[in-house]
Design a protein around this motif. Structure first.
Motif, short mmCIF file in Angstrom:
data_model
loop_
_atom_site.label_atom_id
_atom_site.label_comp_id
_atom_site.label_asym_id
_atom_site.label_seq_id
_atom_site.Cartn_x
_atom_site.Cartn_y
_atom_site.Cartn_z
N ARG A 171 -21.71 -14.05 11.15
CA ARG A 171 -23.06 -14.42 11.59
C ARG A 171 -23.89 -15.00 10.46
O ARG A 171 -24.74 -15.85 10.66
CB ARG A 171 -23.78 -13.18 12.14
CG ARG A 171 -23.54 -12.96 13.61
CD ARG A 171 -24.48 -11.92 14.14
NE ARG A 171 -25.87 -12.27 13.86
CZ ARG A 171 -26.90 -11.46 14.09
NH1 ARG A 171 -26.69 -10.26 14.56
NH2 ARG A 171 -28.13 -11.84 13.83
N LEU A 172 -23.66 -14.48 9.25
CA LEU A 172 -24.52 -14.87 8.13
C LEU A 172 -23.95 -16.02 7.33
O LEU A 172 -24.60 -16.52 6.44
CB LEU A 172 -24.74 -13.67 7.20
CG LEU A 172 -25.52 -12.53 7.82
CD1 LEU A 172 -25.64 -11.39 6.84
CD2 LEU A 172 -26.89 -12.97 8.26
N ALA A 173 -22.75 -16.42 7.66
CA ALA A 173 -22.12 -17.48 6.86
C ALA A 173 -23.02 -18.70 6.81
O ALA A 173 -23.57 -19.12 7.80
CB ALA A 173 -20.78 -17.85 7.49
N SER A 174 -23.17 -19.26 5.64
CA SER A 174 -24.04 -20.44 5.53
C SER A 174 -23.37 -21.51 4.68
O SER A 174 -22.39 -21.26 4.03
CB SER A 174 -25.38 -20.07 4.92
OG SER A 174 -25.19 -19.46 3.67
N LEU A 201 -30.60 -10.03 6.13
CA LEU A 201 -29.66 -10.64 5.19
C LEU A 201 -28.92 -9.59 4.37
O LEU A 201 -27.83 -9.83 3.88
CB LEU A 201 -30.38 -11.62 4.27
CG LEU A 201 -30.84 -12.92 4.94
CD1 LEU A 201 -31.58 -13.81 3.97
CD2 LEU A 201 -29.65 -13.66 5.53
#
Lengths: 399, 228
Positions: free
Chosen positions: B225-228, B143
């Motif tokens: 990729r890390l978008a939430s 992260l």
């Protein structure tokens, strides 16, 4: 068996919970926001450390300050479904699901439980097969919660903690996830501690309830018993106040689109339900939806007229020995002020039911314990939000 | 197109930069973690020490390195006696000088990204059976990856430009410590050096732009990729 005796100071808030209960099916942890429900669950999971006390699950001690035992969260083997899902954003749904699975200790893998709650079963039960390759950012709120449920289950926990897993969802999403929780309860046999402040959810899911108030466990027991107790009325909620009764679907009136529900106290007609004849349901009837009459009224639109006997008469807000009225909603019955409404507990052939009537009606009808009356319940007062499916039934997929 | 001396300087600069970043990466992550997550006595002092190269004149840093890691310095003497490693006046020494000068930038970027990591996700990982180290490796590190990357690129770019501490600590030896800035400095000291100096300037600008472009590209991909 869950044995909890913990104290914890959190700023000005003091949590002091002593309660033992059998963990089978779904146990609801119910209380207003700020009553300490989430803190208690965090103490169980090991995310918070009690100041002193003891926690044991089925005889396995998780925390005991006297003996210097404090298992870290990863060794407690309790599953945790959080309100906000908390899926790992950098992993696919599949890897999220397998995160705990891969870390199940060898000794636990040998047990029948590990095999029974396998990936295919859980994925099938939760209907998340099409999501496996996706990332959490591509999921809807309801899908996220289903994946979070699966992730916790696949870690083969001995007990599943769920902290308001539906609170962040809107009503349609809730309706989407609820059947899956029911399915888990009925099919997997993992005991669940379910935190909620929604009587609706609890009614639908739980068999037993632990009532929390101001950092304490005030009462625990069967849902039907606790909701019919007058002294707990301030905690179970004024607006929500009512009785929970178990009924059997006895018939369907196709001409008028009504379902017939039978219980010891008589027969109820309600708008048509999506439930098979013979199936068991749990029904909540709110006190404010029940009226009383001394003789069966004719020329009336109300379909449900049930003979009953007055069992008890209580103040609307309840002034029982266990915890006085809460500040905030409901209000304090300030010195001598007359409350306009009272709650009358009725006995319908052994089944308790509540009626909320005005104090004026109480006097005009001269109601007193032992007096026979008729309970009038509007058909439209019972909707799908007041229905629950008790455990034990096989899960029927929606459709 | 490029003459051998320019090629040599570029190769040396890239080598020094890469080693400087690679070797300081674990220390950078450790320092970021200490500063972001731990409270301990003397934390302010450690914080200050980490940031010192940012405010000290580079020459001072270089001279301190020479005193410590030089052949007669306490650490330098020990390194040579036990491992046969000499840092003074070698390209490895140039990498050390770059590391120290770039360290504050690296730690800063990593610390910010670590502070942005949702600790509730780490708690969730613990309840799923992962111990603290495992949580760090499988949740925290991935992260904070964008921050690690940003820190590394920043440190690499800073290292390409390192001059003061390098020339003081390891001097300006052709083929050993004559990095791009050192070569540029050499040309500016020569009578007819304007032409080559200008060429080196252009090369430096191009390298810097490439590094920035690469970092932007990687950061974007990670963020997606890390978008939430």
């Amino acid at each position: 068996m869950l044995e909890i005796a913990v104290e914890k100071r959190l700023g000005d808030f003091r949590l002091d919970v002593k309660v033992d209960f059998e963990a089978t099916g779904i146990v609801a942890l119910f209380g207003r926001s700020g009553s300490g429900k989430t803190s208690l669950v965090n103490l169980l999971a090991g995310l918070l450390r009690p100041d002193r006390g003891r926690i044991a699950v089925d005889g396995r001690v998780l925390f005991d300050d006297a003996r210097g035992i404090d298992l870290p969260p990863e060794r407690r083997r309790l599953g945790y479904v959080f309100q906000e899902g908390r899926l790992f954003p950098h992993l696919t749904v599949r890897d999220n699901l397998l995160y705990g699975r891969r870390r199940v200790p060898r000794a636990e893998r040998a047990g029948p439980h590990f095999e029974r709650v396998g990936i295919e079963r859980v994925v099938g039960l939760l209907g998340i097969e099409p999501l496996l390759a996706r990332r959490p950012s591509d999921l809807s709120g309801g899908e996220k919660q289903r994946v979070a449920l699966g992730r916790a289950l696949l870690a083969a926990p001995r007990l599943l903690l769920m902290d308001e897993p539906l609170a962040a969802l809107d009503q349609p999403r809730k309706e989407e996830v609820l059947p899956f929780i029911e399915a888990l309860r009925d099919e997997l046999g993992i005991p669940i501690v379910y935190v909620s402040h929604s009587m609706e959810e609890i009614l639908r899911l739980a068999d037993t309830m632990v009532l929390m108030s101001e950092g304490r466990a005030v009462a625990h027991g069967a849902l039907e018993d606790l909701t019919s107790r007058l002294d707990l009325r301030p905690l179970t909620g004024r607006y929500e106040a009512g009785a929970v009764i178990s009924v059997t679907v006895a018939g369907l009136d196709l001409t008028y689109g009504l379902s017939e529900l039978r219980f010891a106290g008589g027969t109820l007609l309600v708008p048509r339900l999506a439930a098979a004849i013979g199936s068991q349901l749990r029904l909540r009837i709110r006190a404010r939806d029940v009226s009383l009459a001394l003789s069966p009224p004719g020329d009336i639109s109300i379909q449900n007229v049930l003979p009953a006997v007055v069992a008890d008469i209580g103040e609307e807000s309840g002034l029982g020995p266990h915890g006085g009225p809460q500040s905030g909603s409901g209000g304090d019955p300030a010195g001598g002020e007359v409350r306009p409404q009272v709650d009358v507990r009725l006995d319908l052939n052994g089944v308790p039911l509540w009626a909320r009537i005005t104090r004026r009606s109480l006097q005009e009808l001269a109601l007193a314990p032992g007096k026979p009356v008729y309970a009038l319940i509007k058909t439209s007062a019972i909707d799908r939000f007041s229905l629950g499916r008790p455990p034990g039934r096989r899960f029927l997929p929606p459709d | 197109m490029l003459d051998p001396m320019e090629l040599e300087a570029i190769e040396l600069s890239l080598r020094v930069g890469a080693w400087s970043v690679l070797c300081s990466l674990p220390f950078g992550i450790a320092a970021a973690w200490l500063l972001a997550r731990r409270d301990f006595p003397g934390k302010a002092l450690v914080d200050g020490l980490v940031h010192l190269p940012l405010v000290l004149p580079p020459v001072v840093v270089g001279y301190l390195l020479l005193l410590t890691f030089g052949r007669n310095g306490p650490v330098g003497h020990w390194l040579e006696a036990w491992f046969g490693v000499t840092l003074a006046f070698t390209w490895q020494g140039a990498a050390l000088a770059s590391s120290v000068m770039a360290f504050p930038l690296m730690v800063r970027a990593m610390r910010l990204s670590l502070e942005a990591v949702d600790r509730r996700l780490e708690a969730a990982a613990r309840t799923l059976g992962a111990g603290p180290l495992s949580v760090f490796a499988t949740v925290t590190l991935p992260l904070m990856a964008p921050g690690i990357l940003a820190g590394a690129i920043l440190a690499f770019a800073r290292s390409l430009g390192e001059f003061g501490a390098t020339i003081t600590f390891v001097s300006n030896i052709p083929g050993e410590t004559r990095t791009l800035p050192n070569a540029l400095y050499t040309y500016t000291q020569q009578v007819d050096g304007e032409g080559p100096a200008l060429r080196l300037t252009v090369i430096a600008v191009v390298l810097a732009l490439l590094a920035l472009g690469a970092s932007e590209l990687l950061a974007r991909r990670l963020k997606r990729r890390l978008a939430s």
